[in-house]
Design an enzyme around this catalytic site. Sequence first.
Site, PDB file in Angstrom:
ATOM      1  CB  SER A 146      82.537   2.616  21.031  1.00 43.51           C
ATOM      2  OG  SER A 146      83.636   3.318  21.042  1.00 43.51           O
ATOM      3  CE1 TYR A 159      79.881   6.036  23.669  1.00 44.64           C
ATOM      4  CE2 TYR A 159      82.443   5.887  23.254  1.00 44.64           C
ATOM      5  CZ  TYR A 159      81.264   5.734  22.559  1.00 44.64           C
ATOM      6  OH  TYR A 159      81.080   5.593  21.533  1.00 44.64           O
ATOM      7  CE  LYS A 163      78.472   2.854  22.012  1.00 42.41           C
ATOM      8  NZ  LYS A 163      77.078   2.381  21.758  1.00 42.41           N
TER       9      LYS A 163
END
Length: 262
Positions: A146, A159, A163
């Site tokens: 991401s 998150y 990532k």
Amino acid sequence: MIGDRFRIDGRAAVVTGAGRGIGAATAVALAEAGADVAVSARTEEQLREVAARIEAAGRRALVVPADLSDPDTAADLAGRAAAEFGRLDIVVNNMGGAMPAPFMDTKPRHLEKAFRFNVATAHALTRAAVPHLLESEGGSVVNISSAVGRIAGRGYLAYGSAKAALAHYTRLAAFDLAPRVRVNAIAVGSVATSALDIVMTDDGLRAEMERMTPLRRVGDPEDVAAAVLYLASPASAYVTGSVLRVDGGIDTPNLDLHLEDL
């Protein structure tokens, strides 16, 4: 013809998180380029719809409904695909995610869960796939990372950290598995999937996200699927350890969660 280098006729692939969105678009793209595809996610009905599109492209599909948050379950996919298709050439680790949260609401267990879901499961499937990939002409692994693994914004601690770890895992695994297995990743920006439903159904939020994106639009799942096909095919035969940006050009998050100062 240069277009022939994007063909993957007769090869076999595994795509996780393939019930909808990026995973579904990727599975269909690989089939349209000539591959048989094993698709896995939690919802069988969605997978059956994707499988029908794969078969409409003239390729075989293997449907594996599973909760892939368990690394052992993820690892099992490699053997099942190889047994079904007689080979395994391509692995697309598309599963992952974590809900945004303020810093003080992000507990250590949230980080542990994010790393397991985004990194450990990808490693489990890749590790199980390697013996099969080594038997092919040259295996390819594509990890879906991401943009938030590269850029910083409030609320994305778990998150974004996971990532970022997946992106560097890609670089490290590429060295470990060279020269016979290539490992690359895609750093995805905002894409019109179910994860962005709240944005796509709110004209104000969507307009703001588009304004904050240099290309002035939200991405389509097919934008990412096309990049996966490039990294999975002979077109990228001289590429490994790379993290390809497919993010509309952003260098800052294009969705402000409006989290206040502590």
